[in-house]
Write a protein that holds these residues in place. Sequence first.
Motif, PDB file in Angstrom:
ATOM      1  N   PHE A 144       0.793   5.198  11.190  1.00 13.94           N
ATOM      2  CA  PHE A 144       1.286   5.801   9.946  1.00 13.94           C
ATOM      3  C   PHE A 144       0.279   5.541   8.845  1.00 13.94           C
ATOM      4  CE2 PHE A 144       3.173   1.646  10.644  1.00 13.94           C
ATOM      5  CZ  PHE A 144       2.954   0.966   9.462  1.00 13.94           C
ATOM      6  N   GLY A 145       0.458   6.226   7.719  1.00 12.60           N
ATOM      7  CA  GLY A 145      -0.444   6.076   6.587  1.00 12.60           C
ATOM      8  C   GLY A 145       0.265   5.532   5.374  1.00 12.60           C
ATOM      9  N   LEU A 146      -0.480   4.846   4.523  1.00 12.39           N
ATOM     10  CA  LEU A 146       0.044   4.315   3.261  1.00 12.39           C
ATOM     11  C   LEU A 146      -0.878   4.746   2.126  1.00 12.39           C
ATOM     12  CD1 LEU A 146       0.978   0.685   4.373  1.00 12.39           C
ATOM     13  CD2 LEU A 146       2.571   2.539   3.866  1.00 12.39           C
ATOM     14  N   PRO A 171      -6.324   8.118  -2.049  1.00  9.91           N
ATOM     15  CA  PRO A 171      -6.810   7.617  -0.764  1.00  9.91           C
ATOM     16  C   PRO A 171      -5.632   7.135   0.077  1.00  9.91           C
ATOM     17  CG  PRO A 171      -7.965   6.581  -2.623  1.00  9.91           C
ATOM     18  CD  PRO A 171      -6.777   7.294  -3.186  1.00  9.91           C
ATOM     19  N   ARG A 172      -5.867   7.008   1.375  1.00 11.04           N
ATOM     20  CA  ARG A 172      -4.798   6.556   2.266  1.00 11.04           C
ATOM     21  C   ARG A 172      -5.372   5.609   3.312  1.00 11.04           C
ATOM     22  NH1 ARG A 172      -1.220  11.207   4.591  1.00 11.04           N
ATOM     23  NH2 ARG A 172      -0.616  11.206   2.373  1.00 11.04           N
ATOM     24  N   ALA A 173      -4.645   4.510   3.527  1.00 10.68           N
ATOM     25  CA  ALA A 173      -4.995   3.582   4.597  1.00 10.68           C
ATOM     26  C   ALA A 173      -4.249   3.980   5.858  1.00 10.68           C
ATOM     27  CB  ALA A 173      -4.629   2.153   4.194  1.00 10.68           C
ATOM     28  N   ARG A 174      -4.868   3.744   6.998  1.00  7.40           N
ATOM     29  CA  ARG A 174      -4.210   4.008   8.278  1.00  7.40           C
ATOM     30  C   ARG A 174      -3.794   2.678   8.898  1.00  7.40           C
ATOM     31  NH1 ARG A 174      -4.216   8.451  11.227  1.00  7.40           N
ATOM     32  NH2 ARG A 174      -6.210   9.319  10.498  1.00  7.40           N
ATOM     33  N   VAL A 175      -2.570   2.650   9.436  1.00  2.00           N
ATOM     34  CA  VAL A 175      -2.043   1.463  10.100  1.00  2.00           C
ATOM     35  C   VAL A 175      -1.587   1.865  11.491  1.00  2.00           C
ATOM     36  CG1 VAL A 175      -0.403  -0.457   9.989  1.00  2.00           C
ATOM     37  CG2 VAL A 175      -1.249   0.583   7.860  1.00  2.00           C
ATOM     38  N   GLY A 351       7.005   7.595  -0.291  1.00  2.24           N
ATOM     39  CA  GLY A 351       6.204   8.069  -1.409  1.00  2.24           C
ATOM     40  C   GLY A 351       5.707   6.978  -2.334  1.00  2.24           C
ATOM     41  N   THR A 352       6.121   5.743  -2.110  1.00  2.00           N
ATOM     42  CA  THR A 352       5.655   4.651  -2.954  1.00  2.00           C
ATOM     43  C   THR A 352       4.164   4.418  -2.730  1.00  2.00           C
ATOM     44  OG1 THR A 352       7.797   3.561  -2.936  1.00  2.00           O
ATOM     45  CG2 THR A 352       5.895   2.186  -3.457  1.00  2.00           C
ATOM     46  N   VAL A 353       3.430   4.248  -3.813  1.00  6.27           N
ATOM     47  CA  VAL A 353       2.005   3.961  -3.742  1.00  6.27           C
ATOM     48  C   VAL A 353       1.815   2.452  -3.874  1.00  6.27           C
ATOM     49  CG1 VAL A 353      -0.256   4.402  -4.789  1.00  6.27           C
ATOM     50  CG2 VAL A 353       1.497   6.197  -4.778  1.00  6.27           C
ATOM     51  N   LEU A 354       0.943   1.886  -3.071  1.00  6.06           N
ATOM     52  CA  LEU A 354       0.692   0.456  -3.169  1.00  6.06           C
ATOM     53  C   LEU A 354       0.150   0.109  -4.554  1.00  6.06           C
ATOM     54  CD1 LEU A 354      -0.844  -0.349   0.343  1.00  6.06           C
ATOM     55  CD2 LEU A 354       1.547  -0.258  -0.361  1.00  6.06           C
ATOM     56  N   ARG A 355       0.183  -1.176  -4.888  1.00  3.38           N
ATOM     57  CA  ARG A 355      -0.194  -1.619  -6.227  1.00  3.38           C
ATOM     58  C   ARG A 355      -1.699  -1.768  -6.413  1.00  3.38           C
ATOM     59  NH1 ARG A 355       4.161  -4.884  -8.787  1.00  3.38           N
ATOM     60  NH2 ARG A 355       5.964  -4.977  -7.385  1.00  3.38           N
ATOM     61  N   SER A 356      -2.397  -2.143  -5.364  1.00  2.75           N
ATOM     62  CA  SER A 356      -3.738  -2.730  -5.500  1.00  2.75           C
ATOM     63  C   SER A 356      -4.818  -1.675  -5.685  1.00  2.75           C
ATOM     64  CB  SER A 356      -4.045  -3.579  -4.270  1.00  2.75           C
ATOM     65  OG  SER A 356      -3.026  -4.535  -4.056  1.00  2.75           O
ATOM     66  N   THR A 357      -5.702  -1.913  -6.640  1.00  4.06           N
ATOM     67  CA  THR A 357      -6.738  -0.942  -6.989  1.00  4.06           C
ATOM     68  C   THR A 357      -8.088  -1.263  -6.385  1.00  4.06           C
ATOM     69  OG1 THR A 357      -7.194  -2.142  -9.045  1.00  4.06           O
ATOM     70  CG2 THR A 357      -5.608  -0.324  -9.158  1.00  4.06           C
ATOM     71  N   VAL A 358      -8.202  -2.381  -5.643  1.00  3.31           N
ATOM     72  CA  VAL A 358      -9.457  -2.718  -4.974  1.00  3.31           C
ATOM     73  C   VAL A 358      -9.163  -2.967  -3.498  1.00  3.31           C
ATOM     74  CG1 VAL A 358     -10.572  -3.644  -7.033  1.00  3.31           C
ATOM     75  CG2 VAL A 358      -9.242  -5.167  -5.568  1.00  3.31           C
ATOM     76  N   PRO A 359     -10.121  -2.656  -2.610  1.00  4.87           N
ATOM     77  CA  PRO A 359      -9.862  -2.703  -1.168  1.00  4.87           C
ATOM     78  C   PRO A 359      -9.391  -4.045  -0.634  1.00  4.87           C
ATOM     79  CG  PRO A 359     -11.822  -1.409  -1.603  1.00  4.87           C
ATOM     80  CD  PRO A 359     -11.423  -2.017  -2.906  1.00  4.87           C
ATOM     81  N   ASP A 360      -9.985  -5.158  -1.072  1.00  7.43           N
ATOM     82  CA  ASP A 360      -9.569  -6.453  -0.550  1.00  7.43           C
ATOM     83  C   ASP A 360      -8.076  -6.686  -0.784  1.00  7.43           C
ATOM     84  OD1 ASP A 360     -12.046  -7.019   0.387  1.00  7.43           O
ATOM     85  OD2 ASP A 360     -12.523  -8.602  -1.064  1.00  7.43           O
ATOM     86  N   HIS A 363      -5.820  -4.410   1.488  1.00  3.39           N
ATOM     87  CA  HIS A 363      -5.647  -5.020   2.811  1.00  3.39           C
ATOM     88  C   HIS A 363      -4.636  -6.158   2.739  1.00  3.39           C
ATOM     89  CE1 HIS A 363      -8.714  -3.108   5.420  1.00  3.39           C
ATOM     90  NE2 HIS A 363      -9.346  -2.881   4.282  1.00  3.39           N
ATOM     91  N   GLN A 364      -4.770  -7.005   1.738  1.00  2.00           N
ATOM     92  CA  GLN A 364      -3.845  -8.122   1.564  1.00  2.00           C
ATOM     93  C   GLN A 364      -2.406  -7.623   1.422  1.00  2.00           C
ATOM     94  OE1 GLN A 364      -3.037 -10.358  -2.366  1.00  2.00           O
ATOM     95  NE2 GLN A 364      -4.837 -11.368  -1.512  1.00  2.00           N
ATOM     96  N   GLU A 365      -2.222  -6.581   0.615  1.00  2.00           N
ATOM     97  CA  GLU A 365      -0.881  -6.055   0.364  1.00  2.00           C
ATOM     98  C   GLU A 365      -0.278  -5.429   1.614  1.00  2.00           C
ATOM     99  OE1 GLU A 365       1.322  -3.018  -2.818  1.00  2.00           O
ATOM    100  OE2 GLU A 365      -0.828  -3.459  -3.005  1.00  2.00           O
ATOM    101  N   ILE A 366      -1.095  -4.723   2.388  1.00  2.00           N
ATOM    102  CA  ILE A 366      -0.582  -4.109   3.620  1.00  2.00           C
ATOM    103  C   ILE A 366      -0.140  -5.184   4.607  1.00  2.00           C
ATOM    104  CG2 ILE A 366      -1.197  -2.738   5.646  1.00  2.00           C
ATOM    105  CD1 ILE A 366      -2.986  -1.055   3.805  1.00  2.00           C
ATOM    106  N   TRP A 367      -0.929  -6.238   4.761  1.00  2.00           N
ATOM    107  CA  TRP A 367      -0.523  -7.314   5.679  1.00  2.00           C
ATOM    108  C   TRP A 367       0.730  -8.009   5.172  1.00  2.00           C
ATOM    109  CZ3 TRP A 367      -1.979  -7.222  10.434  1.00  2.00           C
ATOM    110  CH2 TRP A 367      -3.212  -6.664  10.777  1.00  2.00           C
ATOM    111  N   ALA A 368       0.896  -8.068   3.855  1.00  2.00           N
ATOM    112  CA  ALA A 368       2.145  -8.617   3.305  1.00  2.00           C
ATOM    113  C   ALA A 368       3.329  -7.733   3.691  1.00  2.00           C
ATOM    114  CB  ALA A 368       2.041  -8.740   1.783  1.00  2.00           C
ATOM    115  N   TYR A 369       3.170  -6.410   3.594  1.00  2.00           N
ATOM    116  CA  TYR A 369       4.238  -5.502   4.017  1.00  2.00           C
ATOM    117  C   TYR A 369       4.568  -5.685   5.492  1.00  2.00           C
ATOM    118  CZ  TYR A 369       4.966  -2.501  -0.076  1.00  2.00           C
ATOM    119  OH  TYR A 369       5.324  -2.012  -1.305  1.00  2.00           O
ATOM    120  N   LEU A 370       3.536  -5.801   6.306  1.00  2.00           N
ATOM    121  CA  LEU A 370       3.764  -5.968   7.748  1.00  2.00           C
ATOM    122  C   LEU A 370       4.499  -7.272   8.037  1.00  2.00           C
ATOM    123  CD1 LEU A 370       0.320  -4.697   9.111  1.00  2.00           C
ATOM    124  CD2 LEU A 370       2.470  -3.435   8.971  1.00  2.00           C
ATOM    125  N   LEU A 371       4.156  -8.328   7.317  1.00  2.00           N
ATOM    126  CA  LEU A 371       4.854  -9.608   7.479  1.00  2.00           C
ATOM    127  C   LEU A 371       6.320  -9.501   7.073  1.00  2.00           C
ATOM    128  CD1 LEU A 371       2.218 -12.217   6.263  1.00  2.00           C
ATOM    129  CD2 LEU A 371       3.578 -12.429   8.352  1.00  2.00           C
TER     130      LEU A 371
END
Length: 415
Positions: A144-146, A171-175, A351-360, A363-371
């Motif tokens: 899925f994408g975020l 932009p969109r991250a792939r998970v 439709g929620t957009v993640l908070r973080s404006t820089v790549p590091d 990544h941190q926020e996505i792993w937090a969601y997964l946790l």
Amino acid sequence: MDQGAVETGGPVAWPDRLSPGALLAAVPRSMVDEATEVCGVDERPPGGRLPPHVTAYLTMALCLFPDDGAEEVARKVIGALSEFGDRDTAWEPATSSAIAHARERLGRDLLRETFYRVAGRPVATAGTRGAWLRQWRLMALDAFGLDVPDSPQNGAEFGYPNNGRARSARPRARVVTVVECGSHAFVDAEVGPWTRSRTKMATSLLISISDDWLLLADRGLYSFATFSAATRTGAALCWRAPARLSLPILEVLSDGSYLSALVDPAIRGREREELLDEARSGSKPDPAAAHVVRVVEYDVPDHEGPEQIRLITNITDPGRLTAAELAGAYRRRLEDATTGRGPGSLPQEAGTVLRSTVPDLVHQEIWAYLLVHHAINSLICQATTRTDAGPDRVSLPRAVDIVGRTATGTAAPSP
């Protein structure tokens, strides 16, 4: 009956038993501390700054409250740390600036390392409804994408979806994840740019597969290379075939399914026909070039007319698993995806957009969601297994709401 209760025909399971303490137990501090050491993050930053374990839990809490500011989230959850046994509280007030700097110190990898420690194995037991089919544990690959904020750094790191006519606004991250179907908990994941192939990302996850799994996957994750790699693990496979995939009928079986052959698409012409002839004769072709598979075909209703489903499996003997059983397993997975309990469902509104404006920090926020997703689904699974209710009977958004309300002190404690 309270709408949060789960009707089981006997005992009633109350999602209200979820609490910040239970969530903290699902992601133990010891595992956060191990990840902190592996990543080389300073355990005691100077000047009363937020320590790594507090920042880690705070980042997870930000996922539970996507519409709230960082300072408000900090007020809601930091008190819970001391309430549930954390006495290391000698730090400055958590202002937005302090939280931003703390997240930068945490880096992109600490929560990923924590995830690998927390989510490294399935959580369903033999008593969990829907977790097993005969001797196989039901598992799935999913992608899925975020959406992430549109910044030059995020655009360069993750790329933009393109529908052939126009570029997406964000932009969109792939998970890509490995998920346990019984509990809906993630057990492995890969995060990358939208431009990276999901089949290649899926292949990188196959190291976690066990030979007692029945691994489901949708057609978007099929490639000959990925299916071949999954076959080599010894796991049973049940994947939906893409519509374009050629599946010649070699032999029709007793339950209406048929044997076919998957041939490496790079092999064409006479060599391909020779491989098919070899498969028709009952011989096993070189697995680097082709696989004999069983195909289950059926139609499902659709508003535009019947849709054909074609499942391919390496279980070629109908006596080991019938066509109806394979179709039923895949149907339940599709239902999970459409009811908010499927592999791609995260504790955030569509439709929620993640908070973080820089790549590091993305990544941190996505792993937090997964946790958080793993932790909440694990808690649901444990609670429903004890009461002999299926985890599907508990709404993930409802459980997230319960955790959020208990974090703020507005939910009454469980008796």
